[in-house]
Scaffold this active site. Sequence first.
Site, PDB file in Angstrom:
ATOM      1  N   HIS A   1       0.843  -1.202   0.000  1.00 54.27           N
ATOM      2  CA  HIS A   1       0.000   0.000   0.000  1.00 54.27           C
ATOM      3  C   HIS A   1       0.877   1.252   0.000  1.00 54.27           C
ATOM      4  O   HIS A   1       0.695   2.153  -0.831  1.00 54.27           O
ATOM      5  CB  HIS A   1      -0.905  -0.044   1.238  1.00 54.27           C
ATOM      6  CG  HIS A   1      -1.765   1.171   1.420  1.00 54.27           C
ATOM      7  ND1 HIS A   1      -3.133   1.136   1.307  1.00 54.27           N
ATOM      8  CD2 HIS A   1      -1.457   2.478   1.726  1.00 54.27           C
ATOM      9  CE1 HIS A   1      -3.624   2.346   1.527  1.00 54.27           C
ATOM     10  NE2 HIS A   1      -2.623   3.170   1.792  1.00 54.27           N
ATOM     11  N   GLU A   2       1.835   1.288   0.913  1.00 59.18           N
ATOM     12  CA  GLU A   2       2.702   2.467   1.008  1.00 59.18           C
ATOM     13  C   GLU A   2       3.641   2.555  -0.199  1.00 59.18           C
ATOM     14  O   GLU A   2       3.959   3.652  -0.668  1.00 59.18           O
ATOM     15  CB  GLU A   2       3.505   2.426   2.314  1.00 59.18           C
ATOM     16  CG  GLU A   2       2.667   2.350   3.584  1.00 59.18           C
ATOM     17  CD  GLU A   2       1.699   3.505   3.731  1.00 59.18           C
ATOM     18  OE1 GLU A   2       1.887   4.546   3.064  1.00 59.18           O
ATOM     19  OE2 GLU A   2       0.746   3.373   4.511  1.00 59.18           O
TER      20      GLU A   2
ATOM     21  N   HIS B   1       1.837   4.277  -3.047  1.00 62.19           N
ATOM     22  CA  HIS B   1       1.867   5.737  -2.889  1.00 62.19           C
ATOM     23  C   HIS B   1       3.219   6.293  -3.342  1.00 62.19           C
ATOM     24  O   HIS B   1       3.286   7.255  -4.109  1.00 62.19           O
ATOM     25  CB  HIS B   1       1.659   6.115  -1.418  1.00 62.19           C
ATOM     26  CG  HIS B   1       0.254   6.006  -0.933  1.00 62.19           C
ATOM     27  ND1 HIS B   1      -0.820   6.555  -1.588  1.00 62.19           N
ATOM     28  CD2 HIS B   1      -0.265   5.428   0.193  1.00 62.19           C
ATOM     29  CE1 HIS B   1      -1.929   6.320  -0.906  1.00 62.19           C
ATOM     30  NE2 HIS B   1      -1.619   5.634   0.175  1.00 62.19           N
TER      31      HIS B   1
END
Length: 266
Positions: free
Chosen positions: A58-59, A62
Amino acid sequence: MATVTLRRSDRRISPVFLGIVAVAAVAGWATWSGFAEQPGFAVFLFVTAAWIVSLCLHEYAHARTALHSGDISIGAKGYLTLNPLKYTHALLSIVLPVLFVMMGGIGLPGGAVFIERGRIQGRWRHSLISAAGPLTNVLFALVCTAPFWLDALDGVPVTFRYALAFLALLQVTAAILNFLPVPGLDGYGVIEPWLSHRIRRQVEPFAPFGLLAVFAVLWIPEVNVVFFDAVHALLRGLGIDELQSYCGQSLYRFWTDTSAVCSVSP
């Protein structure tokens, strides 16, 4: 998108992340094979490690999107190595999400990578950076549920099936919560570039408290019921009924007696 050059060390996958993946793989094998005497403990390790892997991805989503949108500082910060220890707020991004899974079976969204927004031009790019993380949870949920909606469960041990169902529930809850247009969450980050400067200035002080407000509201029984009804409706559309995800959570919480209601025999 901007063209960037990274040092090899900036994009080398961290041994920490590889170790977490290894734990997920070994625990997944133990869950599948029934090797572990305590299937609940194997499910606990498998789901927890896989959940941390999804948080790292997820990170990473980003960070990678920000990199190709113009923030060339991302590589030097270590975000592309998938090492959770490099995150700005490891407590918010790893520790608290795991604790919430253990306590209540909710996929807690956490924001951890610091993006230099001033380096990025264009509202669409800013929106895409914010959307990239929860879209990763959506993709992870589709992977976890694939055996269910593809009707490919023949030969899949029931314990592993329950574990996947619970892991899918975590991904769905994380995606829904992240996409809420609440200050401090990714959903607000998607729409923020399109808001007037005056509105953004007024909302900015509330951003640190957005996540806390969401979970305070979720403690309201009526809201909690509506939220999980929506989650289970989505899971049913993906082939997972509520009993399967419940049994997965019950096995995960092996230190309780609730797992006794779910049969793990073939």
